[in-house]
Motif scaffolding. Structure first.
Motif, short mmCIF file in Angstrom:
data_model
loop_
_atom_site.label_atom_id
_atom_site.label_comp_id
_atom_site.label_asym_id
_atom_site.label_seq_id
_atom_site.Cartn_x
_atom_site.Cartn_y
_atom_site.Cartn_z
N ALA A 178 0.24 8.82 -11.40
CA ALA A 178 0.05 10.30 -11.60
C ALA A 178 -0.85 10.91 -10.53
CB ALA A 178 -0.23 10.32 -13.08
N GLU A 179 -2.33 10.08 -10.38
CA GLU A 179 -3.33 10.94 -9.59
C GLU A 179 -2.97 10.83 -8.12
OE1 GLU A 179 -3.63 8.56 -11.85
OE2 GLU A 179 -4.84 9.58 -13.46
N ILE A 204 -0.25 13.75 -3.36
CA ILE A 204 0.84 13.72 -2.56
C ILE A 204 1.27 15.16 -2.57
CG2 ILE A 204 2.86 12.99 -1.86
CD1 ILE A 204 0.56 11.19 -0.99
N GLU A 205 1.36 15.74 -3.91
CA GLU A 205 1.88 17.08 -4.13
C GLU A 205 1.03 18.37 -3.35
OE1 GLU A 205 4.14 20.44 -5.53
OE2 GLU A 205 4.59 18.42 -5.05
N ARG A 206 -0.27 18.05 -3.32
CA ARG A 206 -1.21 18.94 -2.58
C ARG A 206 -0.87 18.88 -1.13
NH1 ARG A 206 -7.36 18.05 -4.14
NH2 ARG A 206 -7.49 19.74 -2.57
N LEU A 207 -0.60 17.73 -0.65
CA LEU A 207 -0.34 17.45 0.85
C LEU A 207 1.00 18.08 1.23
CD1 LEU A 207 -1.28 13.83 1.47
CD2 LEU A 207 -2.64 15.86 1.95
N ARG A 208 1.85 18.05 0.23
CA ARG A 208 3.35 18.78 0.41
C ARG A 208 3.18 19.93 0.54
NH1 ARG A 208 7.16 21.41 -1.80
NH2 ARG A 208 5.71 21.61 -3.73
N HIS A 210 0.91 -1.19 0.19
CA HIS A 210 0.03 0.12 -0.01
C HIS A 210 0.94 1.34 0.18
CE1 HIS A 210 -3.16 -2.65 0.92
NE2 HIS A 210 -4.19 -1.70 0.97
N PRO A 211 1.52 1.41 -1.04
CA PRO A 211 2.61 2.82 -1.08
C PRO A 211 1.83 3.87 -0.92
CG PRO A 211 2.62 1.26 -3.03
CD PRO A 211 1.83 0.58 -2.27
N ALA A 212 0.61 4.14 -1.52
CA ALA A 212 0.17 5.32 -1.78
C ALA A 212 -0.43 5.69 -0.24
CB ALA A 212 -1.32 5.25 -2.42
N ALA A 213 -1.03 4.86 0.53
CA ALA A 213 -1.04 5.15 1.94
C ALA A 213 0.04 5.51 2.79
CB ALA A 213 -2.00 3.99 2.61
#
Length: 322
Positions: free
Chosen positions: A297-298, A303-307, A242-245
């Motif tokens: 990509a999604e 993750i960019e928004r979280l950053r 679960h790399p996205a989580a």
């Protein structure tokens, strides 16, 4: 080159102590060790319990998580290397960590750690560390400043530098993906679906978030509990595919780490930090609802928004600091 196989002759009859405050990670490592052929695999939930286990039983190796409560891996290792019993202070310890930065590596080396295992845990990496710890034992040293295994690698009189370095590089080459996947699949067959574990963590995060939003001055302990859940997610999720989580958990860790080191920062960027926590919790919920496990990509955009949210909190903290 060897592949992960059951009942490896190098590990038959061996005993190990797995130290981790996460039952899920203990089960995963225990299952892999059983596949390798270890005859005895015991468990401990933190460093203090582990020390009591080591005093009662003799183990060939200990596999210890770095971050635990109430006694972490560093505390366990420090107590072990100061123990009066040679069988205790000489125990080989493989330290498991999410991030092995330079200062952490140096601190653990100075306490006598044998090997590092950086998450996510795989059968390949675990077996490599075990082979190094068990087939290349080190002399025991007792001085006023240090007790434990010799921190230097054993010197081979026939050593040839370039050839040895080549062997190290060869050992680091990836195994056949089918073999590695099979080992992890066997290890996780009896474990709960990680999505269920993640769902329980999400509910805990929502409850803690509600506490933060209702409190006039949220206690540091609440923030610490959120950080701990984030740390568990970032460390465990990759091992369970679960790399996205894991990326969301890592971002939430990054958001909260400064205020745990300097609680006085809590008075700065309070509203923005709280919104950022909610954004991370909602991001994790979205991944679960949509059944998203892999990065893409999604998820990269998410993750960019979280950053960016974390960076805005950082800027407000800096601008408000005296």
């Amino acid at each position: 080159m060897s592949t992960p196989s059951a009942n490896d002759a190098r590990f038959q009859g061996r005993s190990a102590l797995v130290i981790d405050d996460s039952p899920l990670m203990r089960q995963l490592i225990r299952s892999l060790l059983r596949q390798f052929g270890f005859s005895t695999v015991d468990e401990a939930a933190d460093g203090s319990a582990a020390l009591r286990q080591v005093e009662r039983h003799r183990y060939d190796v200990a596999i210890c998580d770095w971050m635990m409560e109430p006694t972490d891996g560093f505390g366990f290792l420090r107590a072990l290397r100061r123990h009066q019993d040679p069988a205790c202070f000489g125990l080989p310890v493989i330290m498991v960590t999410s991030v092995a930065n330079k200062s952490q590596v140096l601190a653990m080396r100075d306490q006598g750690v044998i090997e590092y295992l950086v998450k996510p845990i795989s059968a390949q990496k675990l077996e490599q560390r075990l082979v190094s710890a068990l087939t290349r034992p080190r002399n025991l040293i007792m001085t006023d400043a240090y007790s434990g295994p010799d921190r230097r690698r054993r010197q081979d009189p026939a050593y040839a530098g370039p050839r040895r370095r080549l062997e190290d590089k060869m050992a680091a080459l990836p195994w056949d993906e089918g073999e590695e996947d099979a080992a992890i699949r066997r290890a996780t067959e009896e474990l709960p679906d990680y999505a269920e574990v993640l769902g329980r963590d999400l509910e805990k995060l929502r409850g803690l978030l509600a506490e933060l939003e209702a409190a006039v001055e949220p206690p540091v302990e609440t923030w610490r509990r959120i950080f701990r859940i984030a740390h568990d997610i970032s460390g465990q999720a990759p091992s369970f595919r679960h790399p996205a989580a894991a990326a969301v958990g890592n971002s939430l860790e990054r958001l909260l780490q400064p205020i745990l080191k300097k609680p006085e920062l809590l008075r700065l960027a309070a509203n923005r930090r709280l919104r950022a926590v909610r954004t991370h919790v909602e991001a994790l919920a979205l991944l679960l609802e949509e059944g998203i496990t892999d990065t893409s990509a999604e998820t990269g955009m998410l993750i960019e928004r979280l950053r960016l949210a974390v960076d805005r909190v950082r800027r407000e903290e800096r601008d408000g600091a005296p």
